[in-house]
Design a protein around this motif. Structure first.
Motif, PDB file in Angstrom:
ATOM      1  N   GLY A 117      20.873   7.151   0.044  1.00  0.00           N
ATOM      2  CA  GLY A 117      19.512   6.699  -0.533  1.00  0.00           C
ATOM      3  C   GLY A 117      18.797   6.174   0.525  1.00  0.00           C
ATOM      4  N   VAL A 118      17.685   6.366   0.396  1.00  0.00           N
ATOM      5  CA  VAL A 118      16.620   5.641   1.406  1.00  0.00           C
ATOM      6  C   VAL A 118      15.892   4.938   0.812  1.00  0.00           C
ATOM      7  CG1 VAL A 118      14.679   6.175   3.089  1.00  0.00           C
ATOM      8  CG2 VAL A 118      16.860   7.532   3.077  1.00  0.00           C
ATOM      9  N   LEU A 119      15.331   3.564   0.795  1.00  0.00           N
ATOM     10  CA  LEU A 119      14.673   2.872   0.285  1.00  0.00           C
ATOM     11  C   LEU A 119      13.450   2.285   1.286  1.00  0.00           C
ATOM     12  CD1 LEU A 119      14.127   0.899  -2.100  1.00  0.00           C
ATOM     13  CD2 LEU A 119      15.667  -0.907  -1.219  1.00  0.00           C
ATOM     14  N   MET A 120      12.322   2.644   0.994  1.00  0.00           N
ATOM     15  CA  MET A 120      11.003   2.267   1.637  1.00  0.00           C
ATOM     16  C   MET A 120      10.379   0.993   1.236  1.00  0.00           C
ATOM     17  SD  MET A 120       9.978   6.188   2.536  1.00  0.00           S
ATOM     18  CE  MET A 120       8.953   5.783   4.043  1.00  0.00           C
ATOM     19  N   LEU A 121      10.504  -0.105   1.784  1.00  0.00           N
ATOM     20  CA  LEU A 121       9.843  -1.325   1.147  1.00  0.00           C
ATOM     21  C   LEU A 121       8.311  -1.454   1.352  1.00  0.00           C
ATOM     22  CD1 LEU A 121      12.553  -3.532   2.707  1.00  0.00           C
ATOM     23  CD2 LEU A 121      12.515  -2.853   0.717  1.00  0.00           C
ATOM     24  N   ALA A 122       7.705  -2.170   0.317  1.00  0.00           N
ATOM     25  CA  ALA A 122       6.466  -2.526   0.388  1.00  0.00           C
ATOM     26  C   ALA A 122       6.291  -3.929   0.434  1.00  0.00           C
ATOM     27  CB  ALA A 122       5.757  -2.078  -0.967  1.00  0.00           C
ATOM     28  N   HIS A 123       5.411  -4.284   1.462  1.00  0.00           N
ATOM     29  CA  HIS A 123       5.143  -5.733   1.740  1.00  0.00           C
ATOM     30  C   HIS A 123       3.834  -6.253   1.365  1.00  0.00           C
ATOM     31  CE1 HIS A 123       9.056  -5.992   4.012  1.00  0.00           C
ATOM     32  NE2 HIS A 123       8.612  -4.632   4.242  1.00  0.00           N
ATOM     33  N   ASN A 124       2.997  -5.182   0.805  1.00  0.00           N
ATOM     34  CA  ASN A 124       1.593  -5.749   0.568  1.00  0.00           C
ATOM     35  C   ASN A 124       1.044  -4.885  -0.273  1.00  0.00           C
ATOM     36  OD1 ASN A 124       0.665  -3.636   2.192  1.00  0.00           O
ATOM     37  ND2 ASN A 124       0.802  -4.792   4.033  1.00  0.00           N
ATOM     38  N   ILE A 125      -0.038  -5.226  -0.743  1.00  0.00           N
ATOM     39  CA  ILE A 125      -0.607  -4.522  -1.753  1.00  0.00           C
ATOM     40  C   ILE A 125      -1.108  -2.918  -1.602  1.00  0.00           C
ATOM     41  CG2 ILE A 125      -2.880  -3.971  -3.244  1.00  0.00           C
ATOM     42  CD1 ILE A 125      -1.131  -6.501  -4.279  1.00  0.00           C
ATOM     43  N   HIS A 126      -1.351  -2.896  -0.146  1.00  0.00           N
ATOM     44  CA  HIS A 126      -1.621  -1.366   0.217  1.00  0.00           C
ATOM     45  C   HIS A 126      -0.346  -0.633   0.397  1.00  0.00           C
ATOM     46  CE1 HIS A 126      -3.127   1.911   2.650  1.00  0.00           C
ATOM     47  NE2 HIS A 126      -1.939   1.757   3.540  1.00  0.00           N
ATOM     48  N   ASP A 127       0.726  -1.282   0.735  1.00  0.00           N
ATOM     49  CA  ASP A 127       1.955  -0.786   0.768  1.00  0.00           C
ATOM     50  C   ASP A 127       2.470  -0.035  -0.630  1.00  0.00           C
ATOM     51  OD1 ASP A 127       2.274  -1.156   3.235  1.00  0.00           O
ATOM     52  OD2 ASP A 127       4.128  -2.595   3.214  1.00  0.00           O
ATOM     53  N   VAL A 128       2.189  -1.051  -1.886  1.00  0.00           N
ATOM     54  CA  VAL A 128       2.491  -1.038  -3.089  1.00  0.00           C
ATOM     55  C   VAL A 128       1.948   0.379  -3.556  1.00  0.00           C
ATOM     56  CG1 VAL A 128       2.580  -1.745  -5.456  1.00  0.00           C
ATOM     57  CG2 VAL A 128       3.183  -3.048  -3.650  1.00  0.00           C
ATOM     58  N   GLN A 129       0.633   0.480  -3.439  1.00  0.00           N
ATOM     59  CA  GLN A 129      -0.290   1.385  -3.849  1.00  0.00           C
ATOM     60  C   GLN A 129       0.051   2.836  -3.153  1.00  0.00           C
ATOM     61  OE1 GLN A 129      -4.204  -0.013  -3.079  1.00  0.00           O
ATOM     62  NE2 GLN A 129      -4.132  -0.994  -5.160  1.00  0.00           N
ATOM     63  N   SER A 130       0.263   2.754  -1.760  1.00  0.00           N
ATOM     64  CA  SER A 130       0.450   3.912  -1.196  1.00  0.00           C
ATOM     65  C   SER A 130       1.931   4.613  -1.462  1.00  0.00           C
ATOM     66  CB  SER A 130       0.617   3.611   0.375  1.00  0.00           C
ATOM     67  OG  SER A 130       1.318   4.520   1.094  1.00  0.00           O
ATOM     68  N   PHE A 131       2.928   3.649  -1.470  1.00  0.00           N
ATOM     69  CA  PHE A 131       4.304   3.998  -1.969  1.00  0.00           C
ATOM     70  C   PHE A 131       4.197   4.679  -3.499  1.00  0.00           C
ATOM     71  CE2 PHE A 131       6.314   1.501   1.379  1.00  0.00           C
ATOM     72  CZ  PHE A 131       6.114   2.639   2.661  1.00  0.00           C
ATOM     73  N   LYS A 132       3.616   3.985  -4.260  1.00  0.00           N
ATOM     74  CA  LYS A 132       3.489   4.583  -5.676  1.00  0.00           C
ATOM     75  C   LYS A 132       2.849   5.965  -5.639  1.00  0.00           C
ATOM     76  CE  LYS A 132       4.129   0.472  -8.499  1.00  0.00           C
ATOM     77  NZ  LYS A 132       3.433  -0.685  -9.457  1.00  0.00           N
ATOM     78  N   ARG A 133       1.838   6.032  -4.960  1.00  0.00           N
ATOM     79  CA  ARG A 133       1.205   7.327  -4.908  1.00  0.00           C
ATOM     80  C   ARG A 133       2.307   8.316  -4.303  1.00  0.00           C
ATOM     81  NH1 ARG A 133      -3.486   8.950  -0.619  1.00  0.00           N
ATOM     82  NH2 ARG A 133      -3.758  11.221  -1.673  1.00  0.00           N
ATOM     83  N   HIS A 134       3.108   7.936  -3.405  1.00  0.00           N
ATOM     84  CA  HIS A 134       4.087   8.960  -2.779  1.00  0.00           C
ATOM     85  C   HIS A 134       4.933   9.265  -4.038  1.00  0.00           C
ATOM     86  CE1 HIS A 134       2.726   8.207   1.069  1.00  0.00           C
ATOM     87  NE2 HIS A 134       3.687   8.896   1.761  1.00  0.00           N
TER      88      HIS A 134
END
Ligand code: FAD
Ligand code: PYC
Length: 417
Positions: A117-134
């Motif tokens: 498993g590869v877990l890519m962490l989100a640390h700010n709103i931009h990360d959250v939006q970008s990773f959810k888009r992924h």
């Protein structure tokens, strides 16, 4: 009509490339090899293997200026995943991931692929939006990826600090469970052994110093530190040095070379169950089967061919790792190193024919080509054998930079690229 000076006609005649009408010419010398691959990294060796195994081209040589796997293949942090945003990339990396899943069996060599498993962490709103888009884009492409809350991140990877007091708090993460790691040098050796068994010549300590072209413009062979080698086709897969090699054929590329570094700690008992990546703080970490914590840092801020990176970049990464997983504060570092990565303007590779007949190019994997090794080798072998791109690598042309058809994966890796 093409014009030739008397000198060039004589020179080319001596080389067997006469510009005289065909019936007056002496017969063309036969190439020593049908295909020569420049670069004995994982991609080059995989290309040779698939040429021989899948596409029936066995008169193949791989030329390596040092030792096989001594370039980026043996220097990377071995992260494997296919969670890329754009359809073109998703197809490319998923093709590779599927090959990873059966690779040890196919090569009869344990490459130690481990889907932890590869877990890519989100640390700010931009990360959250970008990773959810992924996550959404990946699922539409049939690729596994799921969103985890901070608490679910902690359950999946207990050493993580999900407390709110961090400078860059963990707000969640995107998990690709089929992602993971493999043993990098085993990948080079596994492909080399399997290619060798099919008749491929692997020639180490053989640096390519020139690409000879015939009057027709096509590739004729390679000047090397071991003499001239006549070749029907040439595939260049010389990460870090691609521009230098392609310049030998007069092909200019939109590539920059940067040092990227990694380091490992002293070995400890199993403590870290998966791969964690953090784009925002430029850190990624996993634990090798030997017990070392494998840590990757960002690229240096300047172009260079040096195989080591700046100390302040590694220190910044270690600060970040200790904030993510405070239990590592007392770990001692064992060794560090660097590799030179080729970066394109859109952070996506080039796997394509070139404007020079018989010359093919595979480069620009930047900070993320290890995961692509099997897929890249297969698609490049297809392209060389059939003299046309496979539908999966068809978008990854050189022309896209002139035409503006970019595949912009700048958000793809946790590396400052
Ligand atoms: P290489 O293994 O570099 O092979 C190219 C070969 O060409 C070299 O052996 C070189 O000696 C040879 N060569 C060059 N010039 C000549 C010449 N003139 N004549 C003959 N031979 C020549 N990717 C991931 O997917 N996941 C990761 O976690 C990851 N982490 C990384 C961490 C670091 C520190 C680095 C440096 C890279 C990382 N990468 C990662 C990127 C990955 O390592 C590369 O994209 C990939 O290994 C490239 O493979 P290759 O076979 O093309 O290159
Ligand atoms: O592409 O996953 C990646 C990667 C991680 C570290 C360097 N590249």
């Amino acid at each position: 009509m093409k014009r030739f000076s008397a000198i060039s006609v004589v020179r080319e005649a001596l080389r067997g490339n006469s510009a005289w009408p065909r019936q007056w010419r002496s017969p063309e010398p036969k190439p020593r090899y049908d295909v020569v691959i420049v670069g004995g990294g994982g991609h080059g060796l995989a290309t040779a293997f698939y040429l021989a195994d899948r596409y029936g081209v066995r008169n193949v040589a791989v030329l390596e200026k040092g030792w096989i796997g001594g370039g980026n293949t043996g220097r990377n942090t071995t992260i494997i995943r296919s969670n890329y945003l754009f359809d073109e990339s998703a197809r490319m990396y998923e093709h590779a991931l599927k090959l990873w899943e059966g690779l040890s069996r196919q090569l009869n060599y344990n490459v130690m692929y481990s889907a932890r498993g590869v877990l890519m962490l989100a640390h700010n709103i931009h990360d959250v939006q970008s990773f959810k888009r992924h996550v959404h884009a990946n699922r539409l492409n049939g690729i596994d990826n799921e969103w985890l809350s901070p608490q679910e991140c902690k359950e999946y990877c207990p050493p993580l600090n999900v407390g709110g007091e961090m400078r860059y708090p963990i707000l969640g993460g995107a998990l690709q469970r089929r992602g993971g790691t493999a043993r990098h040098d085993a990948v080079a050796w596994g492909y080399a052994r399997a290619a060798d068994a099919l008749g491929v010549d692997i020639i180490e300590n053989c640096e390519v110093t020139g690409i000879r072209r015939a009057v027709s413009g096509g590739v004729e062979g390679l000047e090397t530190t071991r003499g001239f080698i006549r070749a029907g086709k040439v595939g260049v897969v010389a990460a870090g040095n691609t521009s230098v090699v392609m310049n030998m054929a007069g092909v200019r590329l939109p590539l920059e070379s940067f040092p990227l570094q990694a380091l490992v700690s002293e070995p400890v008992k199993p403590a870290f169950p998966c791969v964690v990546m953090s784009n925002t703080i430029h850190a990624y970490i996993s634990q090798s089967d030997k017990g070392e914590m494998v840590i990757g840092a960002g690229t240096d801020a300047y172009t260079s061919y040096s195989q080591r990176g700046a100390l302040h970049i590694a220190n910044h990464t270690l600060d970040a790792i200790c904030e993510l997983a405070p239990m590592f504060r007392r770990l001692r570092m064992l060794r560090n190193w660097g590799g030179v990565v080729d970066v394109t303007p859109d952070r996506s590779p080039i796997v394509a024919k070139t404007s020079v007949p018989g010359l093919y190019l595979n480069c620009g994997w930047g900070t993320g080509g290890f995961k692509a090794t099997p897929g890249s080798g297969d698609l490049f072998a297809f392209t060389i054998a059939k003299d046309e791109a496979h539908p999966i690598n068809a978008p990854f042309t050189i022309e896209r930079f002139r035409e503006g058809v970019m595949i912009d994966e700048a958000a793809a890796a946790a590396v400052a690229h």
